[in-house]
Scaffold this motif. Structure first.
Motif, PDB file in Angstrom:
ATOM      1  N   ARG A   1       7.917   4.752   5.090  1.00  0.00           N
ATOM      2  CA  ARG A   1       7.181   5.999   5.219  1.00  0.00           C
ATOM      3  C   ARG A   1       7.463   6.853   3.993  1.00  0.00           C
ATOM      4  NH1 ARG A   1       8.013   9.998  10.206  1.00  0.00           N
ATOM      5  NH2 ARG A   1       6.345  11.469   9.734  1.00  0.00           N
ATOM      6  N   PRO A   2       6.423   7.249   3.264  1.00  0.00           N
ATOM      7  CA  PRO A   2       6.667   8.060   2.065  1.00  0.00           C
ATOM      8  C   PRO A   2       7.182   9.449   2.430  1.00  0.00           C
ATOM      9  CG  PRO A   2       4.313   7.699   2.378  1.00  0.00           C
ATOM     10  CD  PRO A   2       5.006   6.950   3.467  1.00  0.00           C
ATOM     11  N   GLU A   3       7.936  10.029   1.520  1.00  0.00           N
ATOM     12  CA  GLU A   3       8.429  11.398   1.711  1.00  0.00           C
ATOM     13  C   GLU A   3       7.312  12.366   1.322  1.00  0.00           C
ATOM     14  OE1 GLU A   3      12.259  11.493  -0.478  1.00  0.00           O
ATOM     15  OE2 GLU A   3      12.107   9.337  -0.227  1.00  0.00           O
ATOM     16  N   PRO A   4       7.431  13.629   1.726  1.00  0.00           N
ATOM     17  CA  PRO A   4       6.388  14.603   1.375  1.00  0.00           C
ATOM     18  C   PRO A   4       6.179  14.647  -0.138  1.00  0.00           C
ATOM     19  CG  PRO A   4       7.914  15.548   2.952  1.00  0.00           C
ATOM     20  CD  PRO A   4       8.482  14.238   2.554  1.00  0.00           C
ATOM     21  N   ARG A   5       4.919  14.682  -0.560  1.00  0.00           N
ATOM     22  CA  ARG A   5       4.639  14.689  -1.992  1.00  0.00           C
ATOM     23  C   ARG A   5       4.378  16.101  -2.482  1.00  0.00           C
ATOM     24  NH1 ARG A   5       0.384   9.998  -1.708  1.00  0.00           N
ATOM     25  NH2 ARG A   5       1.025  10.007   0.471  1.00  0.00           N
TER      26      ARG A   5
ATOM     27  N   ARG B   1       0.820  -1.208   0.000  1.00  0.00           N
ATOM     28  CA  ARG B   1       0.000   0.000   0.000  1.00  0.00           C
ATOM     29  C   ARG B   1       0.863   1.272   0.000  1.00  0.00           C
ATOM     30  NH1 ARG B   1      -4.372   0.939  -0.257  1.00  0.00           N
ATOM     31  NH2 ARG B   1      -6.254   1.468   0.740  1.00  0.00           N
ATOM     32  N   GLY B   2       1.867   1.297   0.876  1.00  0.00           N
ATOM     33  CA  GLY B   2       2.704   2.489   1.012  1.00  0.00           C
ATOM     34  C   GLY B   2       3.364   2.867  -0.304  1.00  0.00           C
ATOM     35  N   ILE B   3       3.762   1.855  -1.052  1.00  0.00           N
ATOM     36  CA  ILE B   3       4.452   2.110  -2.313  1.00  0.00           C
ATOM     37  C   ILE B   3       3.466   2.563  -3.390  1.00  0.00           C
ATOM     38  CG2 ILE B   3       5.779   0.987  -4.141  1.00  0.00           C
ATOM     39  CD1 ILE B   3       7.373   1.467  -1.580  1.00  0.00           C
ATOM     40  N   TRP B   4       2.301   1.913  -3.442  1.00  0.00           N
ATOM     41  CA  TRP B   4       1.284   2.316  -4.423  1.00  0.00           C
ATOM     42  C   TRP B   4       0.918   3.781  -4.206  1.00  0.00           C
ATOM     43  CZ3 TRP B   4      -0.726  -0.210  -8.580  1.00  0.00           C
ATOM     44  CH2 TRP B   4      -1.845   0.352  -9.182  1.00  0.00           C
ATOM     45  N   ASN B   5       0.763   4.154  -2.931  1.00  0.00           N
ATOM     46  CA  ASN B   5       0.316   5.509  -2.608  1.00  0.00           C
ATOM     47  C   ASN B   5       1.319   6.599  -2.978  1.00  0.00           C
ATOM     48  OD1 ASN B   5      -2.164   4.790  -1.727  1.00  0.00           O
ATOM     49  ND2 ASN B   5      -1.598   4.671   0.439  1.00  0.00           N
ATOM     50  N   THR B   6       2.589   6.253  -3.136  1.00  0.00           N
ATOM     51  CA  THR B   6       3.533   7.294  -3.547  1.00  0.00           C
ATOM     52  C   THR B   6       3.188   7.815  -4.943  1.00  0.00           C
ATOM     53  OG1 THR B   6       5.061   5.653  -4.459  1.00  0.00           O
ATOM     54  CG2 THR B   6       5.483   6.372  -2.206  1.00  0.00           C
ATOM     55  N   ASN B   7       2.378   7.069  -5.688  1.00  0.00           N
ATOM     56  CA  ASN B   7       2.006   7.477  -7.047  1.00  0.00           C
ATOM     57  C   ASN B   7       0.669   8.197  -7.119  1.00  0.00           C
ATOM     58  OD1 ASN B   7       4.102   6.115  -8.919  1.00  0.00           O
ATOM     59  ND2 ASN B   7       3.557   4.563  -7.415  1.00  0.00           N
ATOM     60  N   VAL B   8       0.022   8.340  -5.970  1.00  0.00           N
ATOM     61  CA  VAL B   8      -1.298   8.964  -5.960  1.00  0.00           C
ATOM     62  C   VAL B   8      -1.154  10.414  -5.508  1.00  0.00           C
ATOM     63  CG1 VAL B   8      -3.608   8.870  -4.972  1.00  0.00           C
ATOM     64  CG2 VAL B   8      -2.372   6.754  -5.456  1.00  0.00           C
ATOM     65  N   ILE B   9      -1.531  11.331  -6.386  1.00  0.00           N
ATOM     66  CA  ILE B   9      -1.459  12.756  -6.064  1.00  0.00           C
ATOM     67  C   ILE B   9      -2.869  13.309  -6.166  1.00  0.00           C
ATOM     68  CG2 ILE B   9      -0.418  14.981  -6.670  1.00  0.00           C
ATOM     69  CD1 ILE B   9       1.702  12.904  -6.014  1.00  0.00           C
ATOM     70  N   ASP B  10      -3.345  13.932  -5.105  1.00  0.00           N
ATOM     71  CA  ASP B  10      -4.703  14.481  -5.062  1.00  0.00           C
ATOM     72  C   ASP B  10      -5.738  13.464  -5.547  1.00  0.00           C
ATOM     73  OD1 ASP B  10      -3.604  16.814  -4.173  1.00  0.00           O
ATOM     74  OD2 ASP B  10      -3.405  17.686  -6.183  1.00  0.00           O
TER      75      ASP B  10
END
Lengths: 298, 426
Positions: free
Chosen positions: B369-373, B126-135
């Motif tokens: 933990r993802p970095e700030p997007r 999940r954490g990795i998939w979410n790094t590609n989701v913007i707004d």
């Protein structure tokens, strides 16, 4: 001109001849400069690149902020350090090499001339790779040679105090051959009989150099110093390849700073402002040099 | 290399021919569609081995792979965008997704993923998939994941009295001091290269507070959290546990015990196997990153595949993305690169399950933990790296460094604040 033909206005003809050149200069020089000046008054960045609606006119804010940016002052300091140490060193090295090559005792002149000139024509990136090995802290040749004299290893490219001297060393080695060729030509144009006269007057090697070579070489040296100075102010490729501006930004030059702002982060407004500040500085220094040159002539 | 250059030349020629024939779309002389695909580093080398299979399955489509060095990739992509010369699809470091999305340089992929028979979002970490989701919109699909773990010399650590890698910061520091005592004054415990931001970033991400506050409007480096991380980092230099000099070959230096700890990513498993001296192979191992009070998060790195919004061949580009993300293609790709898969289906592969150094990554991936997007993150990272370097050299104290980092970050984020405020206004 045919008799009875139309009279050609000499001014008009002159304008016709220079028009193509003026047009080219206008389109490829003045227009971009004006565009850059306009850009330096905006916050043109990557957002504006995506959509011009994100562009703001900010007046002189880029310049004001630039003068408040510590890294810009550091870059300016680094550049001056490079020019003030590098230019005299470079000229001394090329003059020394030229004198050696010009001396009657030196054999194999063509070979040495080629060897000294070789660094100028080789690719900077290729030689930088080799110099990085030479300067390596524990495996480099330079530190190995220094160890013969009991000098401990120096982290040439990793220590903020030594990185700029290392870059200067590299740049001087890379460039001295170019000036050497010009100075060699200058030396060879000094008439032999001046030396013979000095010899008859009982002048030694040093006196001959001081009273014959040095003044006769004056104009050549002035030209070489102006060329070197303007070249060294545009320090970019050496830190770009050797250190990427590090360590601790001790080798960031003004041009490198401009490149990072402009082409790494696409802050083109700020980068244009840097370009104009650099232009102002170089303009002032060239004026100063011309003043000095006039003083020497007088 | 030679082949690659010829292929590139061909695509350039193809583009040239197409430009001169207004009636044509961009096709090669023989009627093939040429897909321009940019990939970085080792991935760029390896992916050329997978391309022939794709070309066999999709007659009429040719793929021209161009390799970019990682160090220049970010800048190349921005330059390509500015110069309107984007490739059709490309590899994208997952911290750059926000920037490319802000530029509208990449296609939203939600509809394509929903319609895809190959991709199952639920199968991905999940954490990795979410790094590609913007707004709320998906702009890339994870290609491989990487996080950072500890590579260490277990034999030396055992000699120093530590049978296993400690799990807390205190234990880790003590272990490094013990190692340093053992190896003597000319050698060190840990390598923290100045050109890398990752080690400091990992320490910072292990802390509870966010790195940016107010929805990415301001820096939050003055927080007690970040200052703790920076103090820890600075202590490693101050105590002489980390060398100041640049190291050109970590594998050699690991073999000679010059350094014994190294925070790095999965690509180094293969490199350590290949390049650490054969007689020293039994010494290296991987472990979870030690945390302030025990096992903690690491960064959620990795690369995604993205389709350029300027591409005239979006359909074909998407087909290549789908092909590269198929479980069997991904397995081949991972075997060739040593990269780790972002979807669980690939993790059931016995090749991964039976590989001891990989296990630390598997465990760590559950805790990333993802970095700030925010689009400015890459330039903030550059400031973070420089500040870490200044602290390491002792040129600035931890508190002053944190305050200055905040000031620089706030300046970088000024445009973002303006844009967000403008959007908020009716």
């Amino acid at each position: 001109m045919r008799a009875g033909g139309t009279k050609i206005n000499p001014h008009g003809a002159a304008w016709c001849f220079v028009a193509p050149a003026l047009l080219a200069i206008g389109v490829f020089f003045f227009l971009p400069v004006l565009a850059a000046l306009a850009m330096s008054l905006t916050d043109f960045d990557i957002y504006a690149l995506a959509d011009l609606g994100n562009l703001r006119f900010v007046g002189l804010r880029n310049y004001v902020e630039l003068l408040q940016t510590p890294l810009f002052w550091q870059a300016l300091g680094n550049t001056f350090y490079f020019v003030i140490v590098g230019v005299p060193l470079s000229i001394a090295a090329s003059l020394g090499a030229a004198l050696l090559l010009n001396a009657r005792v030196t054999g194999l002149k063509a070979l040495f001339r080629t060897a000294y000139f070789a660094p100028v024509v080789t690719s900077l990136v290729a030689v930088a790779v080799i110099w990085r090995y030479v300067l390596h802290t524990r495996y480099g040749m330079l530190n190995y040679a220094l160890s013969w004299f009991g000098i401990g290893p120096i982290d040439w490219l990793g220590d903020p105090d030594w990185a700029m001297p290392a870059i200067i060393l590299f740049a001087v080695w890379k460039n001295f051959g170019y000036n050497m060729i010009i100075l060699l030509a200058g030396l060879q144009s000094i008439p032999r009989d001046l030396y013979e006269a000095a010899d008859l007057d009982g002048a030694g090697t040093w006196a001959a150099f001081r009273w014959v070579t040095w003044p006769m070489l004056g104009p050549t040296l002035l030209m070489v110093s102006i060329l070197s100075m303007s070249g060294y102010f545009q320090l970019f490729a050496e830190p770009y390849v050797m250190t990427q501006g590090g360590p601790v930004q001790s080798t960031v030059s003004v041009l490198y700073f401009m490149y990072e702002q402009g082409f790494k982060w696409w802050n083109l407004g700020v980068a244009s402002a840097v370009a104009f500040v650099l232009f102002a500085i170089m303009f002032a220094i060239t004026l100063l040099q011309l003043r000095v040159a006039k003083g020497i002539d007088a | 290399m030679r082949q690659g250059r010829r292929t590139t030349l061909r695509s350039v020629l193809a583009a040239g021919i197409a430009a001169s024939l207004p009636a044509c779309t961009r096709h090669a002389g023989n009627g093939d569609t040429v897909l321009k695909f940019w990939a970085m580093g080792r991935e760029g080398e390896v992916v050329t081995a997978l391309v022939p299979e794709f070309e066999r399955l999709h007659p009429g489509v040719k793929v021209a792979v161009q390799q970019l060095p990682w160090t220049a990739a970010h800048q190349k992509l921005l330059t390509a965008f500015a110069g309107d010369a984007m490739p059709d699809l490309f590899q994208l470091g997952n911290t750059w997704v926000a920037e490319m999305a802000a530029l509208r340089a990449i296609e939203p992929l939600d509809a394509r993923v929903a319609a895809s028979p190959v991709l199952d979002p639920k199968d991905y970490f999940r954490g990795i998939w979410n790094t590609n989701v913007i707004d709320g919109r998906l702009y890339g699909v994870p290609w491989y994941v990487d996080t950072r773990v500890m590579f260490y010399n277990r034999e030396l650590l055992a000699r120093a009295g530590y049978p296993a890698m400690p799990a807390t910061w205190d234990g880790w520091m003590q272990a490094m001091r013990a190692v340093k005592k053992l190896v003597g004054p000319d050698k060190y415990a840990i390598l923290l290269p100045h050109e890398e931001f990752a080690p400091l970033l990992v320490l910072a991400l292990q802390q509870p507070e966010e790195l940016l506050r107010d929805g990415g409007r301001h820096g939050n480096f003055r927080s007690a959290s970040f200052r703790r991380a920076l103090a820890m980092y600075s202590a490693m230099y101050r105590e002489g546990l980390a060398p100041m000099e640049r190291v050109s070959n970590i594998y050699h230096e690991f073999s000679t015990e010059y350094v014994s700890f190294y925070i790095s990513g999965p690509w180094n498993i293969g490199e350590f196997r290949r390049r650490v001296a054969p007689a020293r192979q039994h010494t290296w191992a991987t472990a979870l990153m030690p945390g302030p009070q025990g096992p903690a998060a690491s960064l959620a790195g990795g690369s995604s595949l993205a389709v350029a919004s300027s591409s005239p061949h979006k359909e074909a580009a998407w087909q290549l993305v789908e092909f590269l993300l198929r479980v069997d293609t991904a397995a081949k790709f991972n075997a060739l690169t040593g990269n780790l898969p972002p979807r669980r289906a690939n993790w059931n592969d016995p090749r991964l399950a039976g590989d001891p150094p990989v296990q630390a990554f598997r465990l760590q991936l559950e805790n990333v933990r993802p970095e700030p997007r925010v689009p400015e993150w890459e330039s903030i990272l550059a400031e973070l790296r420089t500040m870490g370097e200044r602290v390491a050299h002792g040129g600035i104290g931890v508190d002053a460094a944190a305050a200055e980092l905040d000031a620089r970050t706030d300046r970088i984020l000024e445009k973002r604040r303006w844009m967000l405020d403008r959007k908020a206004r009716p």
